[in-house]
Design a protein around this motif. Sequence first.
Motif, PDB file in Angstrom:
ATOM      1  N   LEU A 251       0.609  -1.460  -0.453  1.00  0.00           N
ATOM      2  CA  LEU A 251      -0.013  -0.125  -0.180  1.00  0.00           C
ATOM      3  C   LEU A 251       0.555   1.829  -0.110  1.00  0.00           C
ATOM      4  CD1 LEU A 251      -2.816  -1.457   2.798  1.00  0.00           C
ATOM      5  CD2 LEU A 251      -3.330  -0.564   0.292  1.00  0.00           C
ATOM      6  N   ALA A 252       1.157   2.275  -0.532  1.00  0.00           N
ATOM      7  CA  ALA A 252       1.263   3.301  -1.000  1.00  0.00           C
ATOM      8  C   ALA A 252       0.638   4.298  -1.906  1.00  0.00           C
ATOM      9  CB  ALA A 252       2.517   3.057  -2.245  1.00  0.00           C
ATOM     10  N   LEU A 253       1.216   5.626  -0.542  1.00  0.00           N
ATOM     11  CA  LEU A 253       1.344   6.598  -1.201  1.00  0.00           C
ATOM     12  C   LEU A 253       2.020   7.793  -1.608  1.00  0.00           C
ATOM     13  CD1 LEU A 253      -0.229   8.009   2.523  1.00  0.00           C
ATOM     14  CD2 LEU A 253      -1.787   7.723  -0.039  1.00  0.00           C
ATOM     15  N   ARG A 254       1.815   8.577  -2.181  1.00  0.00           N
ATOM     16  CA  ARG A 254       3.191   9.548  -3.774  1.00  0.00           C
ATOM     17  C   ARG A 254       3.195  10.443  -3.668  1.00  0.00           C
ATOM     18  NH1 ARG A 254       2.243   9.187 -10.386  1.00  0.00           N
ATOM     19  NH2 ARG A 254       0.208   9.521  -9.467  1.00  0.00           N
ATOM     20  N   PHE A 255       3.810  11.201  -3.271  1.00  0.00           N
ATOM     21  CA  PHE A 255       3.773  12.481  -3.013  1.00  0.00           C
ATOM     22  C   PHE A 255       4.785  13.682  -4.333  1.00  0.00           C
ATOM     23  CE2 PHE A 255       3.644  10.681   0.752  1.00  0.00           C
ATOM     24  CZ  PHE A 255       2.785  11.009   0.979  1.00  0.00           C
ATOM     25  N   PRO A 256       3.692  14.375  -5.012  1.00  0.00           N
ATOM     26  CA  PRO A 256       4.814  14.913  -6.008  1.00  0.00           C
ATOM     27  C   PRO A 256       6.102  16.009  -5.247  1.00  0.00           C
ATOM     28  CG  PRO A 256       1.876  14.928  -6.196  1.00  0.00           C
ATOM     29  CD  PRO A 256       3.191  14.860  -4.538  1.00  0.00           C
ATOM     30  N   LEU A 257       6.822  16.304  -6.692  1.00  0.00           N
ATOM     31  CA  LEU A 257       8.143  16.470  -5.801  1.00  0.00           C
ATOM     32  C   LEU A 257       8.118  18.663  -6.551  1.00  0.00           C
ATOM     33  CD1 LEU A 257      10.714  14.539  -8.407  1.00  0.00           C
ATOM     34  CD2 LEU A 257       9.984  14.874  -5.631  1.00  0.00           C
ATOM     35  N   PRO A 258       7.163  19.268  -6.945  1.00  0.00           N
ATOM     36  CA  PRO A 258       6.583  19.904  -6.132  1.00  0.00           C
ATOM     37  C   PRO A 258       6.477  20.182  -4.999  1.00  0.00           C
ATOM     38  CG  PRO A 258       6.390  19.666  -8.627  1.00  0.00           C
ATOM     39  CD  PRO A 258       5.787  18.339  -8.400  1.00  0.00           C
ATOM     40  N   GLY A 259       5.891  19.962  -4.620  1.00  0.00           N
ATOM     41  CA  GLY A 259       5.269  19.657  -3.078  1.00  0.00           C
ATOM     42  C   GLY A 259       7.035  19.598  -2.072  1.00  0.00           C
ATOM     43  N   TRP A 260       7.498  19.628  -2.379  1.00  0.00           N
ATOM     44  CA  TRP A 260       9.052  19.519  -1.729  1.00  0.00           C
ATOM     45  C   TRP A 260       9.387  19.965  -0.019  1.00  0.00           C
ATOM     46  CZ3 TRP A 260      13.880  16.814  -3.850  1.00  0.00           C
ATOM     47  CH2 TRP A 260      14.853  16.542  -2.929  1.00  0.00           C
ATOM     48  N   ASN A 261       9.046  21.752   0.114  1.00  0.00           N
ATOM     49  CA  ASN A 261       8.830  22.228   1.248  1.00  0.00           C
ATOM     50  C   ASN A 261       7.908  21.893   1.886  1.00  0.00           C
ATOM     51  OD1 ASN A 261      10.816  23.537   0.549  1.00  0.00           O
ATOM     52  ND2 ASN A 261       9.386  25.429  -0.562  1.00  0.00           N
ATOM     53  N   GLU A 262       6.781  20.931   1.846  1.00  0.00           N
ATOM     54  CA  GLU A 262       6.175  20.205   2.700  1.00  0.00           C
ATOM     55  C   GLU A 262       6.201  18.863   2.344  1.00  0.00           C
ATOM     56  OE1 GLU A 262       4.460  22.811  -0.305  1.00  0.00           O
ATOM     57  OE2 GLU A 262       5.044  24.203   1.661  1.00  0.00           O
ATOM     58  N   ILE A 263       7.162  17.969   2.133  1.00  0.00           N
ATOM     59  CA  ILE A 263       7.049  17.191   2.281  1.00  0.00           C
ATOM     60  C   ILE A 263       7.576  16.239   3.484  1.00  0.00           C
ATOM     61  CG2 ILE A 263       8.854  14.472   0.990  1.00  0.00           C
ATOM     62  CD1 ILE A 263       7.759  16.140  -1.431  1.00  0.00           C
ATOM     63  N   PRO A 264       8.604  16.142   4.112  1.00  0.00           N
ATOM     64  CA  PRO A 264       9.106  16.007   5.310  1.00  0.00           C
ATOM     65  C   PRO A 264       8.124  16.096   6.156  1.00  0.00           C
ATOM     66  CG  PRO A 264      10.559  17.673   4.360  1.00  0.00           C
ATOM     67  CD  PRO A 264       9.855  17.461   3.897  1.00  0.00           C
ATOM     68  N   GLY A 265       7.529  16.542   6.337  1.00  0.00           N
ATOM     69  CA  GLY A 265       5.784  17.064   7.155  1.00  0.00           C
ATOM     70  C   GLY A 265       5.474  16.128   6.749  1.00  0.00           C
ATOM     71  N   ARG A 266       4.864  15.346   5.493  1.00  0.00           N
ATOM     72  CA  ARG A 266       3.235  14.971   5.073  1.00  0.00           C
ATOM     73  C   ARG A 266       4.266  13.743   5.092  1.00  0.00           C
ATOM     74  NH1 ARG A 266       1.859  16.494  -0.733  1.00  0.00           N
ATOM     75  NH2 ARG A 266      -0.159  14.657  -0.024  1.00  0.00           N
ATOM     76  N   LEU A 267       5.299  13.232   4.934  1.00  0.00           N
ATOM     77  CA  LEU A 267       5.764  11.675   5.332  1.00  0.00           C
ATOM     78  C   LEU A 267       5.958  11.414   6.821  1.00  0.00           C
ATOM     79  CD1 LEU A 267       8.664  11.915   2.335  1.00  0.00           C
ATOM     80  CD2 LEU A 267       7.303  10.731   1.959  1.00  0.00           C
ATOM     81  N   GLU A 268       6.111  12.268   7.102  1.00  0.00           N
ATOM     82  CA  GLU A 268       6.333  11.681   8.332  1.00  0.00           C
ATOM     83  C   GLU A 268       5.122  11.521   9.500  1.00  0.00           C
ATOM     84  OE1 GLU A 268       7.685  13.822  13.691  1.00  0.00           O
ATOM     85  OE2 GLU A 268       7.755  14.894  11.654  1.00  0.00           O
ATOM     86  N   LYS A 269       4.333  12.677   8.884  1.00  0.00           N
ATOM     87  CA  LYS A 269       2.532  12.686   9.686  1.00  0.00           C
ATOM     88  C   LYS A 269       1.999  11.173   9.053  1.00  0.00           C
ATOM     89  CE  LYS A 269      -2.241  14.754   8.760  1.00  0.00           C
ATOM     90  NZ  LYS A 269      -2.640  15.915   8.053  1.00  0.00           N
TER      91      LYS A 269
END
Length: 202
Positions: free
Chosen positions: A173-191
């Motif tokens: 099971l996976a979630l994908r995070f587009p690269l243009p959201g780079w600055n928010e990605i660490p917080g989104r990954l942790e959450k």
Amino acid sequence: MEPTSKLTLSPEELELVSDSRWILTKQAIIGKVYGIFGGLAERYQAIGAAHTLPADVLRMTPKIARGENYRQLPYVMLDYPRCFDGDDVFAIRTFFWWGNFFSLTLQLSGEYKMMHQLKLCHAFESLKEAGYYLCTGKDPWEHHFGEDNYRLVKEFSSEQFAAYVTGSTFVKLALRFPLPGWNEIPGRLEKNFYAMVELVGS
């Protein structure tokens, strides 16, 4: 000997091979991914310690690795928790793929799949709402989101989802995070890592 067309450089290739700046920029970006993953590894361990997961899964420390040729493009991955014991796999993989995305993937097989598959089936609605993808490919080590590898959970009925989860040899099971959201990605990954651990932990 006359050079063949396969060995000669196009004007664009000649420009790139003559300019060291782009490769230095690439190395700097990969270094920043390592920095993001290093910080996440520490937070992942704290989250894992607060939940009840199999001891074998938490025994191994986080592992960060990189490569240059996943489908001809560089990548970096962080595995934690991680247990790869033959057919018995329990892993959460954080993945960066150059030019494509970050992703977060829960992978289960063997005894760990049997242990958690009913929890996954009962979580169908929440997985659908959160935008999860279910791997429908045959190779558990493929990470791309092509139609032959992943489908959104919302494309399944609850019965179809349950049949796939219980009937397959592995579940991803996976979630994908587009690269243009780079600055928010660490917080989104942790959450989302926290939510993923809650899904299979207690």
